[in-house]
Design an enzyme around this catalytic site. Structure first.
Site, PDB file in Angstrom:
ATOM      1  N   MET A  57       0.795  -1.227   0.000  1.00 23.38           N
ATOM      2  CA  MET A  57       0.000   0.000   0.000  1.00 23.38           C
ATOM      3  C   MET A  57       0.829   1.281   0.000  1.00 23.38           C
ATOM      4  O   MET A  57       0.394   2.306  -0.519  1.00 23.38           O
ATOM      5  CB  MET A  57      -0.927   0.044   1.223  1.00 23.38           C
ATOM      6  CG  MET A  57      -1.919  -1.083   1.269  1.00 23.38           C
ATOM      7  SD  MET A  57      -2.780  -1.249  -0.269  1.00 23.38           S
ATOM      8  CE  MET A  57      -2.564  -2.968  -0.564  1.00 23.38           C
ATOM      9  N   GLY A  81      -3.083  -7.325  -0.569  1.00 24.61           N
ATOM     10  CA  GLY A  81      -3.676  -7.346   0.760  1.00 24.61           C
ATOM     11  C   GLY A  81      -4.870  -8.267   0.896  1.00 24.61           C
ATOM     12  O   GLY A  81      -5.296  -8.586   2.008  1.00 24.61           O
ATOM     13  N   GLN A  82      -5.428  -8.709  -0.218  1.00 26.03           N
ATOM     14  CA  GLN A  82      -6.631  -9.528  -0.160  1.00 26.03           C
ATOM     15  C   GLN A  82      -6.367 -10.890  -0.817  1.00 26.03           C
ATOM     16  O   GLN A  82      -5.534 -11.005  -1.706  1.00 26.03           O
ATOM     17  CB  GLN A  82      -7.789  -8.830  -0.880  1.00 26.03           C
ATOM     18  CG  GLN A  82      -8.211  -7.550  -0.197  1.00 26.03           C
ATOM     19  CD  GLN A  82      -9.423  -6.920  -0.863  1.00 26.03           C
ATOM     20  OE1 GLN A  82     -10.545  -7.251  -0.541  1.00 26.03           O
ATOM     21  NE2 GLN A  82      -9.189  -6.050  -1.809  1.00 26.03           N
TER      22      GLN A  82
END
Lengths: 81, 802
Positions: free
Chosen positions: B342, B379-380
């Site tokens: 991120m 992140g997923q």
């Protein structure tokens, strides 16, 4: 009585390793397996609740001579809700 | 042997096996968990992040009772992080949603599924063009494919986007602009082979701990791995690093340009590599993802201002450290892997910084060998496998196709057996635009009247929620439908709530950060009337079909999602009682698989994934009938699509000459910077205990206790200056909103002086009411990491401001 499998990665220093090993061996909730290459220690913890297991894992992380704690398995079949 | 002895015995076996893997760093004969004590074991990828760890799920009496790291999984080799080993408990929070709920005044009242399907169908019929679907990288591959077919093939629009727009979109545009195709060329094996690991604004010790421990374990075995942390905040990762460099927010572009400048000026770039494989590009006017071609000499000239001294002045990173970084990149005898997530992607210049980091690896030849790789993390669990590969985005189509290309639209019409022209040529709205229009009155151009949200929590996770979400709740003709497993900030404001099945309560497939596609089977039943997200979409599609809506028919008049049983007759999968009469996932996946060859993202047949702990694409069938995965794309020694005899081939090059693009992009100030009124930088992010908005992890008592609420991290010097002590409540304020939070000083992380950090997991403390919705011009990904804020002590209103 949740049962968890952990691996402790012990410090490179023999003195600190010995200190950590004796601390771990003193805790009746912990069963210690045979260390591998003197650095990787398989242990099984048996605690009254998952939260106690969590606290125990956290305290092992803080122990002098323990550089890493990996959790491998957690049985929560008897966790009260 | 009694039951406890048996359990302890198997637990010790699991620990010893994992210890042996850590000790010897190699594959060992893996034992299956013992199936005693009535426990049935099966494999599944973890429900949480994008690492893609496999767990063994132990089920007894219809309930998940044990979780173990999967010894056979190459990703995690039997180990799990704190979230992973609690994943089974995520199913059993006390407040699971179990029935559809319809808003009546201030209340949400139970209704039947039949009523719910009718309501949704009516919202579609009101105006299909204004009906949007908003999902996430938590959609399984079949779910995302269903959503894509529902919107793009059925409704004939592209009003479909996903929350991966908020986390991975700039990584995507970076890959596309550099290589012409999305997703990393390397894989996790690079972590086992690199000599240097550079983490750009990345905190894997907390966010991808299993991957990080893979590198730390190498060190424990005596291997030398140099770890470098380049970030705006001291994190748990920093503590393990040999070099921890702090930079002023937004100045990472200057740092990357500074390293490139030194490589060029010192002559330590890899001349042979770039002559054979690369070209140079710079931003164009107007800006496009293709940019404009420049020569090496022009590139050199553009980099000239970025001397170490100038970059130190801009970024705060010392000239000495910049020379150290350039020195490492300039060496041919070390392997360098870069990781980011991120920090680089949630950036108004996200595409540019992604391009620059890829460019450093290409310029220095640190590419295409094990350990030499620029790798973005996700992140997923299926940001890659679903959103990026299936293409659940407003501009995308399955398999790497794009709406803008007539040929691609025609291909999808053929695969979906649709009449010509059904797949629209009009790109839909990206996430921020979609929600802006949902929150804008219809008569003022707010042409999205209904949004159906699945597997995400936008009322907590969108930026600047006071602008993008809240106004919609005051507009009578706007209707919000939310499918979720637990009450959340978004279900609470919804007009219609649908209870969903989660994780091993349904079949599933996901794709992780290293192109690994993974599969699992349903193991337990969902509670009450909770149902699969894919079923929900199919059931609405069938309700529309029953109502004569042409979009839900193919060109032969058959239902768009028709699935035939072994007897050749259609199975009524829209009736949940029959949904598991066949494996709908397998049918959807096999249809989707046809789309994956165009971009060389070939997937194997479904049954191959049943046997494996995931396979990394492209997965290509061998002459003996077996299926072989690919670890290193574009590299002749491993990638089956590289022409024989070539070391490297960028076969999706944007310039169609097998070359990757090395970009120059200048440093530019951000859209909002601290000033006298708002003197702090505000950065938001995550913590190890909680997964994103905390909808699942806050239901796990151990994790909730370990991290009960959000806080604001502050540099100790700033705290002293403001007279603020640890634990004290302060008001954090931006131009968009304010929030009261306790201060945490000297905790696990410490921001640089003049900046703040607040995690976003806490639904009682919605920090995204304060963040900026400014976004990258190419990826449309917002910047959650940088906006201007101030801090006031709460108890003394007259206190001087920070």
């Amino acid at each position: 009585m949740p049962i968890s499998s952990l691996v402790l990665t012990l410090d490179a220093s023999p003195q600190l390793r010995a200190l950590a090993l004796s601390e771990v061996a003193r805790d009746p909730r912990i069963t210690v397996g045979p260390p591998l290459e003197e650095r990787w220690l398989p242990v099984v913890t048996e605690t009254a609740s998952l939260s106690e297991g969590e606290s125990l894992a956290a305290s092992l992380r803080e122990l002098p001579g323990v550089s890493f704690v990996d959790v491998v398995r957690v049985d929560f079949s008897e966790e009260e809700r | 042997m009694d039951r406890r002895d048996f359990l302890k015995g198997t637990a010790m076996t699991a620990a010893t096996l994992a210890a042996s893997r850590l000790a010897y760093g190699q594959e060992r004969a893996a034992a299956e968990p013992a199936s005693g004590d009535g426990v049935q074991w099966n494999k599944a990828p973890c429900r949480f992040c994008g690492t893609g760890c496999h767990v063994q799920v132990g089920v007894r009496g219809g309930k998940v009772v044990v979780i173990a790291g999967d010894q056979k999984a190459p990703v995690n080799k039997g180990l799990l992080c704190v979230k992973g080993y609690h994943v089974g408990l995520a199913l059993y929070g006390g407040d699971r949603l179990t029935t559809p709920l319809l808003r009546k005044g201030d209340n949400q009242v139970p209704i039947s599924w039949d009523e719910a399907l009718d309501i949704i169908a009516r919202r579609v019929l009101k105006d299909p063009k204004g009906f949007g679907v908003y999902g996430s990288g938590q959609w399984t591959i079949p779910e995302g494919y269903t959503a894509s077919k529902f919107v793009k093939g059925g409704l004939g629009t592209h009003q479909l986007d996903a929350n991966a727009r908020l986390c991975m979109a700039s990584a995507v545009t970076g890959f596309l602009a550099t290589y012409g195709v999305d997703e990393p060329a390397g894989c996790y094996d690079d972590l086992d082979a690199c000599d240097v690991l550079i983490m750009w604004g990345n905190n894997p010790a907390e966010m991808h701990p299993v991957l990080f421990s893979r590198v730390i374990d190498r060190r424990s075995r005596g291997e030398k791995v140099t770890l470098i942390d380049i970030g705006t905040r001291k994190t748990r990762t920093s503590g393990f690093c040999d070099h921890s460099l702090r930079f002023k927010p937004n100045t990472d572009l200057a740092i990357a340009c500074g390293i490139a400048h030194l490589l060029v000026e010192n002559g330590t770039y890899d001349k042979a590599f770039i002559e054979a494989n690369c070209a140079f590009r710079a931003p164009s006017t107007p800006p496009t993802l293709e940019g404009k071609a420049i020569t090496f000499e022009e590139y050199r000239e553009l980099l000239k201002p970025y001397t170490p001294e100038k970059v130190e002045e801009i970024s705060g990173v010392s000239a000495k450290d910049l020379r150290m970084l350039a020195g490492l990149f300039g060496r041919r005898d070390v392997r360098i892997t870069s990781l980011w997530c991120m920090g680089m992607n949630q950036h108004t210049r996200g595409t540019a910084i992604n391009n620059l980091v890829h460019g450093l690896h290409l310029l220095s030849g640190h590419f295409g060998k094990p350990g030499d790789a620029p790798t973005s993390l996700t992140g997923q669990p299926s940001a890659c496998g679903t959103v990026r590969e299936v293409g659940t985005l407003a501009h995308a189509l399955p398999g790497g196709r794009v709406v803008a290309k007539a040929e691609h639209r025609a291909q999808m019409e053929e695969i979906w057996n649709l009449p010509k022209g059904r797949v629209s040529d009009k790109i839909g709205y990206h996430t921020v635009e979609m929600w802006k229009r949902f929150s804008t009155p219809t008569e003022q151009g707010g042409d999205i009247h209904t949004l159906w949200v699945q597997v995400t929590n936008p009322a907590q996770t969108l930026p600047n929620t006071h602008k993008l979400v809240d106004p919609s709740r005051k507009l009578a003709d706007k209707f919000l439908i939310v499918s979720d497993v637990y009450p959340s900030a978004t279900t609470r404001i919804a007009d219609l709530v649908l209870p969903s099945a989660m994780w091993v309560e349904k079949n599933g497939m996901v794709g992780n950060s290293e192109r690994r596609t993974q599969q699992w089977f349903k193991m337990v039943n969902p509670p009450g009337q909770a149902r699969d997200d894919a079923w929900q979409l199919i059931a609405v599609a069938h309700r529309l079909f029953e109502l004569g809506f042409e979009g839900m028919k193919d060109k032969d008049g058959r239902f768009l999602f028709e699935v035939k049983g072994r007897d050749g007759k259609p199975v009524p999968i829209w009736d949940f009682a029959h949904y598991y009469d066949v494996n709908v996932d397998e049918h959807l996946f096999e249809e989707y698989r046809k789309t994956t060859r165009i971009k060389h993202k070939d997937l194997a047949p479904y049954q191959e994934y049943v046997k494996a702990r995931g396979l990394r694409w492209p997965v290509v069938q061998q002459p003996d009938g077996s299926w072989r995965e690919t670890r290193f794309r574009f590299a002749g020694f491993d990638d089956p699509y590289v022409k024989k005899g070539r070391d490297i081939q960028f076969y999706h090059s944007t310039t169609h000459d097998d070359r990757a693009q090395i970009w120059f992009s200048p440093y530019e100030p951000p859209p909002e910077s601290p000033d006298t009124e708002f003197p702090f930088w505000l950065c938001t992010g995550r913590v190890i205990e909680h997964w994103h908005s905390g909808t699942m992890t806050t239901r796990i008592p151990q994790l909730r206790r370990a991290m009960p609420q959000a806080y604001v991290e502050m540099n100790s010097a700033d705290a002293r200056r403001l007279g603020v002590s640890n634990g004290e409540q302060v008001t954090v304020e931006t131009r968009r909103g304010k929030l009261d939070l306790p201060v945490w000083i000297g905790g696990r992380g410490e921001p640089v002086e003049g900046s703040l950090f607040v995690p976003f997991f806490d639904e009682r403390l919605l920090i995204n009411g304060l963040t900026l919705d400014e976004h990258d011009p190419f990826s449309k990904q917002p910047d959650y990491k940088k906006c201007a804020a101030r801090v006031r002590r709460r108890e003394r209103v007259a206190e001087k401001q920070g």
